[in-house]
Write a protein that holds these residues in place. Structure first.
Motif, PDB file in Angstrom:
ATOM      1  N   SER A   1       0.822  -1.211   0.000  1.00  0.00           N
ATOM      2  CA  SER A   1       0.000   0.000   0.000  1.00  0.00           C
ATOM      3  C   SER A   1       0.856   1.261   0.000  1.00  0.00           C
ATOM      4  O   SER A   1       0.475   2.275  -0.586  1.00  0.00           O
ATOM      5  N   THR A   2       2.011   1.202   0.639  1.00  0.00           N
ATOM      6  CA  THR A   2       2.935   2.335   0.605  1.00  0.00           C
ATOM      7  C   THR A   2       3.423   2.573  -0.820  1.00  0.00           C
ATOM      8  O   THR A   2       3.445   3.713  -1.296  1.00  0.00           O
ATOM      9  N   LEU A   3       3.811   1.500  -1.511  1.00  0.00           N
ATOM     10  CA  LEU A   3       4.230   1.637  -2.912  1.00  0.00           C
ATOM     11  C   LEU A   3       3.101   2.197  -3.772  1.00  0.00           C
ATOM     12  O   LEU A   3       3.326   3.074  -4.620  1.00  0.00           O
TER      13      LEU A   3
ATOM     14  N   VAL B   1       2.660   5.999  -3.041  1.00  0.00           N
ATOM     15  CA  VAL B   1       3.754   6.792  -3.602  1.00  0.00           C
ATOM     16  C   VAL B   1       3.624   6.898  -5.111  1.00  0.00           C
ATOM     17  O   VAL B   1       3.806   7.981  -5.694  1.00  0.00           O
ATOM     18  N   MET B   2       3.284   5.808  -5.772  1.00  0.00           N
ATOM     19  CA  MET B   2       3.159   5.853  -7.233  1.00  0.00           C
ATOM     20  C   MET B   2       1.955   6.682  -7.674  1.00  0.00           C
ATOM     21  O   MET B   2       2.023   7.388  -8.680  1.00  0.00           O
ATOM     22  N   ILE B   3       0.857   6.614  -6.937  1.00  0.00           N
ATOM     23  CA  ILE B   3      -0.299   7.444  -7.289  1.00  0.00           C
ATOM     24  C   ILE B   3       0.021   8.922  -7.068  1.00  0.00           C
ATOM     25  O   ILE B   3      -0.326   9.773  -7.894  1.00  0.00           O
TER      26      ILE B   3
ATOM     27  N   ALA C   1       6.100   8.814   0.978  1.00  0.00           N
ATOM     28  CA  ALA C   1       6.302   7.504   1.599  1.00  0.00           C
ATOM     29  C   ALA C   1       6.010   7.556   3.096  1.00  0.00           C
ATOM     30  O   ALA C   1       5.425   6.621   3.653  1.00  0.00           O
ATOM     31  N   ALA C   2       6.392   8.644   3.764  1.00  0.00           N
ATOM     32  CA  ALA C   2       6.119   8.772   5.201  1.00  0.00           C
ATOM     33  C   ALA C   2       4.617   8.814   5.464  1.00  0.00           C
ATOM     34  O   ALA C   2       4.103   8.132   6.360  1.00  0.00           O
ATOM     35  N   ILE C   3       3.900   9.600   4.680  1.00  0.00           N
ATOM     36  CA  ILE C   3       2.443   9.666   4.820  1.00  0.00           C
ATOM     37  C   ILE C   3       1.832   8.305   4.520  1.00  0.00           C
ATOM     38  O   ILE C   3       0.930   7.840   5.228  1.00  0.00           O
TER      39      ILE C   3
ATOM     40  N   LEU D   1      -0.540   5.976   7.002  1.00  0.00           N
ATOM     41  CA  LEU D   1      -1.907   5.613   6.614  1.00  0.00           C
ATOM     42  C   LEU D   1      -2.080   4.109   6.462  1.00  0.00           C
ATOM     43  O   LEU D   1      -3.067   3.535   6.934  1.00  0.00           O
ATOM     44  N   ALA D   2      -1.117   3.460   5.780  1.00  0.00           N
ATOM     45  CA  ALA D   2      -1.228   2.016   5.558  1.00  0.00           C
ATOM     46  C   ALA D   2      -1.168   1.251   6.876  1.00  0.00           C
ATOM     47  O   ALA D   2      -1.915   0.282   7.071  1.00  0.00           O
TER      48      ALA D   2
END
Length: 161
Positions: A111-113, A116-118, A131-133, A137-138
């Protein structure tokens, strides 16, 4: 604003697709076993709500499409000339990557990936902040679903993510 023809086929097609999707969700919801919990709300409630809202949105957009076109569409603003294919490709790749890695990388990492990609696809140029956010959240969603709701999400190679 330019003169618009009475019926816009592309807008009508999208409207009909939404009506079809909403109808499909409503029809498919009937196959869910009816059980009621403590609050007397069964598992069919939210799929029915989603199906009805999709169908209503499609109907409203369809009415707009046959009566002069969708309202409040900025036709003359900069940036609406052509689709952003790079953004579309990055977001699509993020969704596919999420589906591929979630089984072995776990929910939090996948979900982090995806986040970040979105964010990158929408134009963000701060991957560390994104990535920190995303991790916060994830992790919150992971623990809410696993501990709070008792659902099982993929834990990943570390046993917690």
């Amino acid at each position: 604003m330019t003169a618009r023809s009475p019926i816009h086929p592309g807008e009508l097609l999208i409207s009909l697709a939404l009506i079809g999707l909403g109808s499909f969700v409503i029809y498919g919801t009937q196959d869910i076993a009816e059980t009621q919990g403590y609050a007397q709300i069964g598992p069919r409630l939210f799929p029915y709500i989603i199906g009805v809202v999709l169908t209503l949105c499609g109907a409203v957009l369809g009415w707009h499409a046959v009566s002069g076109g969708w309202r409040s569409v900025p036709l003359d603003q900069e940036g609406h000339d052509a689709p952003d294919w790079r953004g579309f490709t990055v977001i699509s790749a993020g969704i596919i990557l999420h589906m591929v890695v979630i089984g072995w990388a776990g929910f939090i990492i996948a979900s982090t990936l995806l986040f970040v990609m979105i964010a990158w696809g929408f134009g963000s140029r701060r991957p560390v902040r994104d990535a920190a956010i995303a991790v916060v959240l994830a992790a919150a969603v992971f623990f809410l679903f696993t501990l709070g709701l008792g659902l099982s999400l993929p834990k990943g190679p570390f046993g917690i993510a």
